[in-house]
Write an enzyme that holds these catalytic residues in place. Structure first.
Site, short mmCIF file in Angstrom:
data_model
loop_
_atom_site.label_atom_id
_atom_site.label_comp_id
_atom_site.label_asym_id
_atom_site.label_seq_id
_atom_site.Cartn_x
_atom_site.Cartn_y
_atom_site.Cartn_z
N ARG A 172 42.06 61.15 17.36
CA ARG A 172 42.51 60.62 18.53
C ARG A 172 42.56 61.54 19.64
O ARG A 172 42.46 60.94 20.66
CB ARG A 172 44.08 60.08 18.10
CG ARG A 172 44.22 58.78 18.80
CD ARG A 172 45.64 58.12 18.80
NE ARG A 172 46.35 58.13 17.33
CZ ARG A 172 47.20 59.15 16.96
NH1 ARG A 172 47.72 60.24 17.60
NH2 ARG A 172 47.81 58.85 15.58
N TYR B 198 40.99 43.54 41.44
CA TYR B 198 40.24 42.87 40.21
C TYR B 198 41.47 42.07 39.62
O TYR B 198 42.09 42.57 39.31
CB TYR B 198 39.90 44.06 39.55
CG TYR B 198 39.01 43.66 38.27
CD1 TYR B 198 37.92 42.92 38.28
CD2 TYR B 198 39.37 44.20 36.88
CE1 TYR B 198 37.07 42.90 37.24
CE2 TYR B 198 38.87 43.91 35.90
CZ TYR B 198 37.70 43.18 35.89
OH TYR B 198 36.81 42.82 34.84
N ASP C 74 41.01 51.96 42.21
CA ASP C 74 39.92 51.50 41.37
C ASP C 74 38.59 51.89 42.22
O ASP C 74 38.63 51.18 43.10
CB ASP C 74 40.32 50.11 41.11
CG ASP C 74 39.10 49.18 40.21
OD1 ASP C 74 37.98 49.88 39.93
OD2 ASP C 74 39.45 48.55 39.62
N LYS D 205 30.63 50.18 34.06
CA LYS D 205 29.47 49.82 35.17
C LYS D 205 28.56 50.95 35.32
O LYS D 205 27.75 50.88 34.50
CB LYS D 205 30.57 49.29 36.35
CG LYS D 205 31.69 48.59 36.01
CD LYS D 205 31.03 47.10 35.76
CE LYS D 205 32.31 46.09 34.98
NZ LYS D 205 33.54 45.93 35.89
C1 LIG Z 1 34.89 45.58 35.33
C2 LIG Z 1 35.89 45.92 36.19
C3 LIG Z 1 36.86 46.68 35.81
C4 LIG Z 1 37.37 46.48 34.35
O1 LIG Z 1 36.46 47.36 33.53
P1 LIG Z 1 36.15 46.93 31.88
O2 LIG Z 1 35.49 48.18 31.42
O3 LIG Z 1 35.57 45.57 31.93
O4 LIG Z 1 37.54 46.68 31.31
C5 LIG Z 1 37.81 47.13 36.53
N1 LIG Z 1 37.84 47.20 38.03
C6 LIG Z 1 36.51 46.61 38.59
C7 LIG Z 1 36.48 46.63 40.08
C8 LIG Z 1 35.50 46.05 37.78
O5 LIG Z 1 34.53 45.64 38.32
#
Ligand SMILES: *Cc1c(COP(=O)(O)O)cnc(C)c1O
Length: 400
Positions: A64, A118, A190, A215
């Site tokens: 972990r 988001y 973010d 992403k």
């Molecule tokens: C996709 C996304 C997330 C979340 O990511 P996941 O890996 O899909 O949980 C958070 N913030 C933004 C701006 C995103 O586009």
């Protein structure tokens, strides 16, 4: 020495190639291998006792706590974020956002979220945090230093997202962070759209910088992963909370993300160039209203983007002022090279209908028509433009 970690003063492309590749983690090969394991074996009982006591980063303990595969990726992300002390990995971007917020909030606190957040970040705040006795308030993404007028003595954290991933307002992150710091409020950003490459968040005053590594870091649409990077003040708190919540990213996923990271620089540059070309082309189309791309003057906060960012990535929206639900769907359905689906940051182009009016509460969205969000992938840009032109032809020839 070949491999090993890069110098902090290296240029970004060099860092993307070398960071996190410590010899002790890679052995004789280039990429740190996938260390799968739950149990880590100790030499003897005395060795086991030492392991339990230390809880050190980058030391074997138990599955972990990760293995060289995850440590190497976390180390690389820390190295690529100037001012960072450490990075925690999570099994998704949403897990990174929610766990980082849990790390800095307690019952009775208030948290401010940008109205451009988001949607799953909103759901987490409105449902889960509320249940924990933490109240969320939403603010206009263009508020800047005036955010101080929303502070109460219960305000403990601010979640920023810049640009917003549907509507692309670029926030005055430095001004918000200065105001927050004065009031001893934690700032979380973010930073999925820009990554540390185009927006070194901690240098701009942010306390905890979060990316959905799903992403651009992964870059190939085949892994879910999140990361939160912070400076010394919040590092222990962030790390302990992630451990207490049992957060672990799988070694296979960390391996694939590290593989993606090595080409981040070339991919981002290509996403940037192609998205800019398409955004300018769309701006000239008679069917299109505003183009919400931070590098174009239509976008709220464009001047802030020019001041603070080192580049732009491949995701933006544009308005079809005369469209309704059906004609927008007909436009998107007529595209051949753009997939229809959530997420972005992979090598392939995507198109998505987006409806910010469904989410907004602080400053309602009232633009005419409909928005389309594009993720511009690594295909030939002229092929993508031809595909869009064909979809506009279809859009214009719909029976009314
Ligand atoms: C996709 C996304 C997330 C979340 O990511 P996941 O890996 O899909 O949980 C958070 N913030 C933004 C701006 C995103 O586009």
């Amino acid at each position: 020495m070949v491999g090993g970690t890069s110098d902090k003063s290296s240029k970004p492309a060099t860092q993307a190639v070398n960071s996190g590749r410590r010899k002790e983690w890679t052995g004789a090969v280039v990429n740190p291998p996938v260390w799968r394991g739950s149990t880590h074996l100790y030499d003897d009982v005395a060795d086991l006792r030492v392991g339990v006591k230390s809880n050190e980063d980058g030391k074997f303990f138990y599955g972990r706590r990760g293995s060289p595969t995850q440590w190497s990726l976390a180390d690389a992300l820390t190295e690529m974020e100037p001012g960072a002390e450490g990075t925690m990995l999570y099994p998704s971007g949403v897990a990174a956002i929610s766990c980082a917020m849990i790390a800095v909030l307690k019952p009775g606190d208030e948290v401010l979220l940008t109205d451009s957040s988001y949607d799953p970040s909103r759901s987490f705040a409105d449902a889960f945090l509320k249940r924990m006795g933490i109240t969320a308030h939403y603010y206009d993404p263009m508020i800047g230093a005036d955010i101080a007028s929303l502070f109460t003595d219960k305000t403990k954290a601010i979640l920023l997202e810049s640009p917003g991933s549907l509507t692309f307002e670029v926030q005055d992150v430095p001004a918000i962070c200065v105001a927050a710091k004065k009031a001893d409020i934690v700032t979380l950003l973010d930073n999925t759209w820009a990554t540390s490459r185009f927006f070194p968040a901690l240098e701009h005053g942010v306390d905890i910088s979060i990316v959905a590594a799903t992403k651009y870091i992964v870059g190939h649409s085949d892994v879910m992963l999140g990361a939160a990077t912070t400076h010394q003040k919040y590092w222990t708190q962030l790390r302990r909370t992630a451990q207490q919540l049992g957060q672990v990213a799988s070694p296979d996923d960390a391996y694939l993300a590290a593989r993606g990271l090595r080409t981040l620089e070339v991919r981002l540059k290509r996403h940037e160039q192609s998205a800019l070309k398409i955004a300018h082309w769309l701006k000239e189309r008679p069917e299109v209203g505003v183009v919400l791309h931070p590098a174009l003057p239509d976008c709220p906060g464009h001047e802030i983007w020019k001041r603070d960012f080192k580049g732009s990535s491949g995701l933006f929206s544009f308005q079809l002022p005369d469209a309704d639900e059906q004609s927008r769907a007909a436009f998107i359905d007529a595209l051949d090279l753009f997939g229809i689906g959530y997420s972005w940051g992979g090598f392939e182009s995507l198109a998505l209908p987006v409806d910010p009016e469904k989410y907004r509460t602080a400053n309602p969205w009232s633009q005419a028509g409909k928005l389309v969000r594009l993720q511009i992938g690594l295909e030939d840009v002229d092929d993508l433009i031809a595909d869009l032109a064909k979809a506009f032809e279809h859009y214009n020839n719909q029976p009314s």
